[in-house]
Design an enzyme around this catalytic site. Structure first.
Site, PDB file in Angstrom:
ATOM      1  N   HIS A 126      -6.754   3.357 -13.920  1.00 54.53           N
ATOM      2  CA  HIS A 126      -5.626   3.022 -14.792  1.00 54.53           C
ATOM      3  C   HIS A 126      -6.052   2.212 -16.023  1.00 54.53           C
ATOM      4  O   HIS A 126      -5.719   2.543 -17.155  1.00 54.53           O
ATOM      5  CB  HIS A 126      -4.567   2.217 -14.020  1.00 54.53           C
ATOM      6  CG  HIS A 126      -4.134   2.850 -12.730  1.00 54.53           C
ATOM      7  ND1 HIS A 126      -4.002   4.204 -12.581  1.00 54.53           N
ATOM      8  CD2 HIS A 126      -3.802   2.319 -11.528  1.00 54.53           C
ATOM      9  CE1 HIS A 126      -3.599   4.479 -11.342  1.00 54.53           C
ATOM     10  NE2 HIS A 126      -3.477   3.349 -10.687  1.00 54.53           N
ATOM     11  N   LYS A 165       3.169   7.573 -17.482  1.00 54.62           N
ATOM     12  CA  LYS A 165       4.182   6.571 -17.842  1.00 54.62           C
ATOM     13  C   LYS A 165       4.559   6.749 -19.308  1.00 54.62           C
ATOM     14  O   LYS A 165       3.696   6.988 -20.155  1.00 54.62           O
ATOM     15  CB  LYS A 165       3.639   5.154 -17.594  1.00 54.62           C
ATOM     16  CG  LYS A 165       3.484   4.848 -16.100  1.00 54.62           C
ATOM     17  CD  LYS A 165       3.078   3.405 -15.872  1.00 54.62           C
ATOM     18  CE  LYS A 165       2.688   3.147 -14.442  1.00 54.62           C
ATOM     19  NZ  LYS A 165       3.789   2.814 -13.551  1.00 54.62           N
ATOM     20  N   LYS A 208      -6.034  10.002  -6.784  1.00 59.89           N
ATOM     21  CA  LYS A 208      -7.074   8.995  -6.825  1.00 59.89           C
ATOM     22  C   LYS A 208      -7.262   8.415  -5.432  1.00 59.89           C
ATOM     23  O   LYS A 208      -6.361   8.584  -4.618  1.00 59.89           O
ATOM     24  CB  LYS A 208      -6.741   7.917  -7.836  1.00 59.89           C
ATOM     25  CG  LYS A 208      -5.496   7.098  -7.462  1.00 59.89           C
ATOM     26  CD  LYS A 208      -5.329   5.947  -8.369  1.00 59.89           C
ATOM     27  CE  LYS A 208      -6.116   4.757  -7.946  1.00 59.89           C
ATOM     28  NZ  LYS A 208      -5.401   3.843  -7.025  1.00 59.89           N
ATOM     29  N   ASP A 262      -3.923  10.489 -12.697  1.00 56.49           N
ATOM     30  CA  ASP A 262      -3.863   9.036 -12.838  1.00 56.49           C
ATOM     31  C   ASP A 262      -2.426   8.777 -13.268  1.00 56.49           C
ATOM     32  O   ASP A 262      -2.047   9.103 -14.399  1.00 56.49           O
ATOM     33  CB  ASP A 262      -4.838   8.556 -13.913  1.00 56.49           C
ATOM     34  CG  ASP A 262      -4.803   7.045 -14.054  1.00 56.49           C
ATOM     35  OD1 ASP A 262      -3.703   6.460 -13.958  1.00 56.49           O
ATOM     36  OD2 ASP A 262      -5.868   6.443 -14.254  1.00 56.49           O
ATOM     37  N   HIS A 263      -1.615   8.232 -12.372  1.00 59.09           N
ATOM     38  CA  HIS A 263      -0.185   8.226 -12.681  1.00 59.09           C
ATOM     39  C   HIS A 263       0.150   7.360 -13.891  1.00 59.09           C
ATOM     40  O   HIS A 263       1.203   7.510 -14.487  1.00 59.09           O
ATOM     41  CB  HIS A 263       0.658   7.861 -11.449  1.00 59.09           C
ATOM     42  CG  HIS A 263       0.665   6.410 -11.100  1.00 59.09           C
ATOM     43  ND1 HIS A 263      -0.342   5.804 -10.401  1.00 59.09           N
ATOM     44  CD2 HIS A 263       1.572   5.441 -11.354  1.00 59.09           C
ATOM     45  CE1 HIS A 263      -0.052   4.522 -10.237  1.00 59.09           C
ATOM     46  NE2 HIS A 263       1.112   4.276 -10.803  1.00 59.09           N
ATOM     47  N   ASP A 290      -9.629   0.279  -7.303  1.00 61.62           N
ATOM     48  CA  ASP A 290      -8.225   0.653  -7.149  1.00 61.62           C
ATOM     49  C   ASP A 290      -7.492   0.730  -8.494  1.00 61.62           C
ATOM     50  O   ASP A 290      -6.628   1.575  -8.681  1.00 61.62           O
ATOM     51  CB  ASP A 290      -7.537  -0.371  -6.232  1.00 61.62           C
ATOM     52  CG  ASP A 290      -6.120   0.026  -5.856  1.00 61.62           C
ATOM     53  OD1 ASP A 290      -5.936   1.182  -5.434  1.00 61.62           O
ATOM     54  OD2 ASP A 290      -5.202  -0.810  -5.983  1.00 61.62           O
ATOM     55  N   ARG A 311      -1.507  17.200   9.640  1.00 59.79           N
ATOM     56  CA  ARG A 311      -2.318  17.431  10.844  1.00 59.79           C
ATOM     57  C   ARG A 311      -1.491  17.545  12.116  1.00 59.79           C
ATOM     58  O   ARG A 311      -1.837  18.272  13.028  1.00 59.79           O
ATOM     59  CB  ARG A 311      -3.366  16.327  10.990  1.00 59.79           C
ATOM     60  CG  ARG A 311      -4.555  16.585  10.090  1.00 59.79           C
ATOM     61  CD  ARG A 311      -5.502  15.450  10.113  1.00 59.79           C
ATOM     62  NE  ARG A 311      -4.782  14.187   9.886  1.00 59.79           N
ATOM     63  CZ  ARG A 311      -5.351  13.012   9.854  1.00 59.79           C
ATOM     64  NH1 ARG A 311      -6.627  12.900  10.055  1.00 59.79           N
ATOM     65  NH2 ARG A 311      -4.644  11.916   9.624  1.00 59.79           N
TER      66      ARG A 311
END
Ligand code: BG6
Length: 521
Positions: free
Chosen positions: A267, A209, A175, A204-205, A262, A66
């Site tokens: 996750h 993994k 997310k 979704d990290h 969260d 921005r």
């Protein structure tokens, strides 16, 4: 076990991954380019992919933000971010390659005109390099502006660019994907109106993994697990995702979110789906995601009140973490004293299906717990107490399969063994495999794998729209109930511990106990 897993790793080469695909010329456009995630994760991931020659030769990065900034200042910001957060050192040749293609674009997220000028920049690059490029839009802003960004990508024609060809636009959405079932559904509606599902990558990290990816290999490339992976041999499954950090300077975001939104909704539920799902008919993204959805669909609604509620929430009080005193959640920066946000949530879930009927799945996640650890623990039924079992010296411990996602990624199988000596005494022993000892420590970060997959249009490790809604469908009633209760029923736990006592009650009478954090050696 060590040798076995090594064999699997070799045999699953990259035949089914993005590595052997040819990525077309690409422009990655990051919305939220001055944000924390870009500095800590996205820029380092792009740099490391470039270092491994996994990005197309013609690859540009446009930071969209921005506040106005020159290209040079943007380049500087990225360089500083890489110095601070890249897993490997930045060296001149990769940096020079990347730097020349870094561009900044200033614009508001709800201003169509800024998207039109972005489109002009993209077309100019295409003319310059004389070929079509695919655009990968990475929406990494606060969730409040996801909608206008997606609408403007549609309205400006950027979403439709080269649709139906290999250079079709793609969009990664960070997310949180919604804050309840209703908002996730509305987001999906906008996405469906503007994009084909094949263009959309809800990230979704945790799915990027290493150990999470290898869960599928472990389950379906070994014949020893599948026959016992069911209610006949498994007595419970536990998933713990604990962190020792507090909310830090993210109080503003976190207080509106809480542990359920969260961590659990995304996750932890993904870990559950991968652990519980049926074998997919193939490795294609839709077959895998279909099975995950089926597993989530089988989850029984949670009991929120009554004799034995199945959900616990709590907030951290002051305590000691790593020997240093720490504040209570409500004393953290930006948190109101009367906050009812949970920093810890635990639950007992059941899947109403043939494989898992009656097997409790215990989930928990929280901040300011005793340590950072993400683990899936599969606890097997005890053998009949005929030969061993009556005598306390012959105590038979349950077999456990512990899949350690982080830190010290690995897999440990606990078995009973006889201790050496003339007497017969039993002791649990472990067969342990550690990623680092076997494969070395230089594994790519989750975001590297995920960005590469999105560039190549592979959605296997991303969440499909219906998956997100299914998970919210289970958890939205919990959030509604909590919000109706305010602080009533919000437990407390000292920072640096394993959470509130009430979470132990979820397991009471079942013969189970929380395993992660206990010393089983
Ligand atoms: C994020 C959450 O998704 O995951 C954070 O928003 C959390 O609150 C983080 O700290 C944990 O990720 P990791 O990879 O460190 O386990």
């Amino acid at each position: 076990l060590k040798i076995y897993l090594k064999m699997i790793n070799t045999s699953t080469s990259d035949s089914k991954t993005s590595l052997n695909r040819k990525t077309p010329p690409t422009i990655i456009i990051i919305f939220g380019a001055s944000g924390d995630l870009t500095a800590r994760k996205l820029a380092p991931a792009i740099f490391n992919l470039s270092k491994d020659n996994l990005l197309p030769k013609k690859c540009f990065l446009i930071g969209y933000g921005r506040s106005a900034m020159s290209d040079d200042s943007f380049k500087n910001e990225i360089k500083e971010a890489l110095k601070a957060h890249s897993r490997r050192k930045i060296e001149a040749s990769t940096w020079n390659n990347l730097e020349k293609n870094l561009i900044f674009h200033a614009g508001a997220y709800d201003d169509l005109n800024s998207f039109v000028t972005l489109e002009n920049k993209i077309t100019k690059i295409e003319k310059q390099i004389d070929c079509k490029v695919q655009c990968l839009f990475y929406v990494s802003t606060p969730p409040g502006v996801f909608m206008p960004i997606l609408e403007n990508l549609g309205e400006s024609g950027l979403a439709k660019r080269h649709r139906g060809t290999e250079t079709a636009s793609k969009v990664i959405i960070e997310k949180p994907f919604g804050r309840d079932l209703q908002s996730a559904h509305e987001l999906n509606q906008v996405i469906n109106r503007r994009f084909d599902e094949s263009q959309v990558f809800r990230i979704d990290h945790y799915l990027g993994k290493e150990t999470v990816q290898s869960l599928l290999v472990q389950r379906f490339a070994n014949s020893i697990f599948e026959p016992v992976w069911n209610r006949n041999y498994v007595s419970s499954v536990q998933i713990t995702v604990s962190e020792d950090i507090g909310v830090g300077n993210r109080g503003g975001y976190y207080d509106k979110s809480g542990a359920l939104r969260d961590m659990i909704q995304n996750h932890v539920m993904q870990l559950l789906a991968l652990t519980a799902m049926e074998p997919p008919s193939s490795l294609d993204p839709e077959s895998i995601r279909d099975e995950k959805v089926k597993a989530l669909k089988a989850l029984k609604p949670l009991a929120l009140e009554g004799e034995s509620p199945e959900v616990v929430r709590a907030s951290y009080a002051a305590g000691l973490v790593g020997g240093s005193p720490t504040k209570a959640y409500i004393d953290e920066e930006g948190i109101p004293q009367d906050s009812s946000t949970e920093t810890y949530a635990a639950m007992r879930l059941y899947l109403d299906n043939w494989r898992w009927k009656g097997v409790p799945f215990y989930l928990r996640s929280g901040k300011r717990l005793a340590m950072k650890a993400s683990e899936i623990v599969v606890q097997f039924t005890r053998p009949p107490a005929i030969l061993f079992g009556q005598d306390s010296r012959l105590k038979v411990s349950p077999n456990l399969l512990v899949i350690r996602i982080q830190p010290n990624e690995g897999v440990t199988l606990y078995l009973n063994s006889k201790t050496p000596g003339l007497e017969t005494k039993l002791q649990p022993i472990k067969l342990a495999f550690g990623y680092e000892t076997t494969f070395g420590s230089d594994t790519p970060e989750a975001y590297e794998r995920l960005i590469l997959d999105a560039l190549n249009g592979d959605g296997t490790l991303f969440i499909r729209g219906d998956e997100a809604e299914m998970s919210w469908g289970l958890l939205s009633p919990v959030l509604d109930y909590w919000s109706s209760q305010g602080r009533q029923g919000l437990e407390s736990y000292a920072s640096g511990t394993w959470g509130p006592l009430a979470a132990d009650k979820l397991l009471l009478g079942s013969g189970h106990e929380w395993i992660t954090g206990r010393n089983y050696d």
